[in-house]
Motif scaffolding. Structure first.
Motif, PDB file in Angstrom:
ATOM      1  N   GLY A  41       0.730  -1.145   0.083  1.00  0.00           N
ATOM      2  CA  GLY A  41      -0.068   0.156  -0.107  1.00  0.00           C
ATOM      3  C   GLY A  41       0.807   1.239  -0.071  1.00  0.00           C
ATOM      4  O   GLY A  41       0.633   2.291  -0.827  1.00  0.00           O
ATOM      5  N   THR A  42       1.870   1.047   0.746  1.00  0.00           N
ATOM      6  CA  THR A  42       2.930   2.413   0.826  1.00  0.00           C
ATOM      7  C   THR A  42       3.518   2.619  -0.537  1.00  0.00           C
ATOM      8  O   THR A  42       3.481   3.693  -1.136  1.00  0.00           O
ATOM      9  CB  THR A  42       4.001   2.163   1.814  1.00  0.00           C
ATOM     10  N   VAL A  43       3.871   1.579  -1.378  1.00  0.00           N
ATOM     11  CA  VAL A  43       4.571   1.556  -2.511  1.00  0.00           C
ATOM     12  C   VAL A  43       3.513   2.298  -3.573  1.00  0.00           C
ATOM     13  O   VAL A  43       3.813   3.165  -4.512  1.00  0.00           O
ATOM     14  CB  VAL A  43       5.059   0.499  -3.043  1.00  0.00           C
ATOM     15  N   GLN A  44       2.154   1.823  -3.632  1.00  0.00           N
ATOM     16  CA  GLN A  44       1.157   2.220  -4.504  1.00  0.00           C
ATOM     17  C   GLN A  44       0.824   3.804  -4.077  1.00  0.00           C
ATOM     18  O   GLN A  44       0.329   4.490  -5.114  1.00  0.00           O
ATOM     19  CB  GLN A  44      -0.017   1.072  -4.480  1.00  0.00           C
ATOM     20  N   ASN A  45       0.917   4.072  -2.950  1.00  0.00           N
ATOM     21  CA  ASN A  45       0.601   5.347  -2.419  1.00  0.00           C
ATOM     22  C   ASN A  45       1.610   6.284  -3.306  1.00  0.00           C
ATOM     23  O   ASN A  45       1.402   7.458  -3.638  1.00  0.00           O
ATOM     24  CB  ASN A  45       0.375   5.542  -1.014  1.00  0.00           C
ATOM     25  N   LEU A  46       2.879   5.924  -2.909  1.00  0.00           N
ATOM     26  CA  LEU A  46       4.152   6.982  -3.514  1.00  0.00           C
ATOM     27  C   LEU A  46       4.101   7.013  -4.944  1.00  0.00           C
ATOM     28  O   LEU A  46       4.109   7.869  -5.501  1.00  0.00           O
ATOM     29  CB  LEU A  46       5.368   6.201  -2.937  1.00  0.00           C
ATOM     30  N   TYR A  47       3.496   5.530  -5.646  1.00  0.00           N
ATOM     31  CA  TYR A  47       3.363   5.756  -7.096  1.00  0.00           C
ATOM     32  C   TYR A  47       2.268   6.714  -7.470  1.00  0.00           C
ATOM     33  O   TYR A  47       2.542   7.641  -8.484  1.00  0.00           O
ATOM     34  CB  TYR A  47       3.098   4.165  -7.563  1.00  0.00           C
ATOM     35  N   GLY A  48       1.155   6.999  -6.698  1.00  0.00           N
ATOM     36  CA  GLY A  48       0.068   7.726  -6.959  1.00  0.00           C
ATOM     37  C   GLY A  48       0.690   9.208  -6.781  1.00  0.00           C
ATOM     38  O   GLY A  48       0.291  10.177  -7.609  1.00  0.00           O
ATOM     39  N   GLN A  49       1.365   9.450  -5.777  1.00  0.00           N
ATOM     40  CA  GLN A  49       1.924  10.624  -5.657  1.00  0.00           C
ATOM     41  C   GLN A  49       2.958  11.037  -6.697  1.00  0.00           C
ATOM     42  O   GLN A  49       2.723  12.416  -6.910  1.00  0.00           O
ATOM     43  CB  GLN A  49       2.578  10.836  -4.305  1.00  0.00           C
ATOM     44  N   ALA A  50       3.725   9.963  -7.203  1.00  0.00           N
ATOM     45  CA  ALA A  50       4.610  10.821  -8.216  1.00  0.00           C
ATOM     46  C   ALA A  50       3.865  10.990  -9.576  1.00  0.00           C
ATOM     47  O   ALA A  50       4.151  11.935 -10.032  1.00  0.00           O
ATOM     48  CB  ALA A  50       5.522   9.333  -8.774  1.00  0.00           C
ATOM     49  N   LYS A  51       2.649  10.195  -9.865  1.00  0.00           N
ATOM     50  CA  LYS A  51       2.020  10.620 -11.125  1.00  0.00           C
ATOM     51  C   LYS A  51       1.298  12.016 -10.649  1.00  0.00           C
ATOM     52  O   LYS A  51       1.103  12.385 -11.813  1.00  0.00           O
ATOM     53  CB  LYS A  51       0.993   9.418 -11.284  1.00  0.00           C
ATOM     54  N   ASP A  52       0.838  12.278  -9.694  1.00  0.00           N
ATOM     55  CA  ASP A  52       0.035  13.645  -9.434  1.00  0.00           C
ATOM     56  C   ASP A  52       1.119  14.595  -9.441  1.00  0.00           C
ATOM     57  O   ASP A  52       0.938  15.534 -10.254  1.00  0.00           O
ATOM     58  CB  ASP A  52      -0.567  13.487  -8.038  1.00  0.00           C
ATOM     59  N   ALA A  53       2.459  14.419  -9.166  1.00  0.00           N
ATOM     60  CA  ALA A  53       3.290  15.246  -9.342  1.00  0.00           C
ATOM     61  C   ALA A  53       3.752  15.646 -10.796  1.00  0.00           C
ATOM     62  O   ALA A  53       4.047  16.866 -11.282  1.00  0.00           O
ATOM     63  CB  ALA A  53       4.780  14.877  -8.489  1.00  0.00           C
ATOM     64  N   VAL A  54       4.042  14.606 -11.500  1.00  0.00           N
ATOM     65  CA  VAL A  54       4.283  14.511 -13.159  1.00  0.00           C
ATOM     66  C   VAL A  54       2.931  15.457 -13.806  1.00  0.00           C
ATOM     67  O   VAL A  54       3.096  16.340 -14.497  1.00  0.00           O
ATOM     68  CB  VAL A  54       4.396  13.360 -13.377  1.00  0.00           C
ATOM     69  N   ARG A  55       1.619  14.905 -13.196  1.00  0.00           N
ATOM     70  CA  ARG A  55       0.622  15.498 -13.868  1.00  0.00           C
ATOM     71  C   ARG A  55       0.568  16.988 -13.488  1.00  0.00           C
ATOM     72  O   ARG A  55       0.452  18.067 -14.568  1.00  0.00           O
ATOM     73  CB  ARG A  55      -0.667  15.103 -13.437  1.00  0.00           C
ATOM     74  N   ASP A  56       0.961  17.547 -12.379  1.00  0.00           N
ATOM     75  CA  ASP A  56       0.730  18.878 -11.808  1.00  0.00           C
ATOM     76  C   ASP A  56       2.073  19.597 -12.772  1.00  0.00           C
ATOM     77  O   ASP A  56       1.948  20.853 -13.182  1.00  0.00           O
ATOM     78  CB  ASP A  56       1.216  19.081 -10.502  1.00  0.00           C
ATOM     79  N   ALA A  57       3.208  19.172 -12.898  1.00  0.00           N
ATOM     80  CA  ALA A  57       4.300  19.681 -13.357  1.00  0.00           C
ATOM     81  C   ALA A  57       3.875  20.117 -14.914  1.00  0.00           C
ATOM     82  O   ALA A  57       4.256  20.994 -15.536  1.00  0.00           O
ATOM     83  CB  ALA A  57       5.615  19.141 -13.537  1.00  0.00           C
ATOM     84  N   GLY A  58       3.132  18.956 -15.713  1.00  0.00           N
ATOM     85  CA  GLY A  58       2.709  18.877 -16.942  1.00  0.00           C
ATOM     86  C   GLY A  58       1.650  20.007 -17.323  1.00  0.00           C
ATOM     87  O   GLY A  58       2.002  20.964 -18.161  1.00  0.00           O
TER      88      GLY A  58
END
Length: 124
Positions: A41-58
């Motif tokens: 769950g921690t890994v999946q949560n971190l993966y989601g945070q990374a996707k959010d960060a990339v989306r926001d940067a884009g």
């Protein structure tokens, strides 16, 4: 918010609960399963945070590009007007600068290409 963050947080919470139940009952297998689920769950949560960060940067980059595109005509127009004012204020100096630039370009364009010296020569 990305769905991986939500699912990851839920898995992490469920893993913590399962690990606590395993710890209370003394069941090592349940405790280990809970720890594994918590880690997943921690890994999946971190993966989601990374996707959010990339989306926001884009989105931020796209916003900057849109602003630059929208304002490019204004910037070009302002620059053109500033140059026109300087030419009107200093016509002789502007003519001299334009002549120097033209002369330098003519020198650069009329120079023959430099060729490296030959490495060996035929004698005979």
């Amino acid at each position: 918010m990305d769905k991986d963050r939500i699912v990851g947080s839920a898995k992490e919470f469920a893993g913590r609960a399962e690990g606590a139940v395993g710890d209370l009952t003394g069941d090592a297998q349940t405790e280990a399963s809970g720890k594994a689920r918590e880690a997943a769950g921690t890994v999946q949560n971190l993966y989601g945070q990374a996707k959010d960060a990339v989306r926001d940067a884009g989105e931020v980059a796209a916003g900057y590009a849109k602003d630059a595109y929208d304002n490019s005509g204004d910037t070009f127009r302002d620059g053109s007007q500033a140059i026109a004012r300087k030419v009107q204020d200093y016509p002789l100096g502007s003519l001299l600068v334009a002549g120097c630039i033209g002369f330098a370009l003519a020198l650069l364009m009329s120079r023959p290409a430099r060729r490296p010296p030959p490495r060996w020569r035929y004698y005979g």
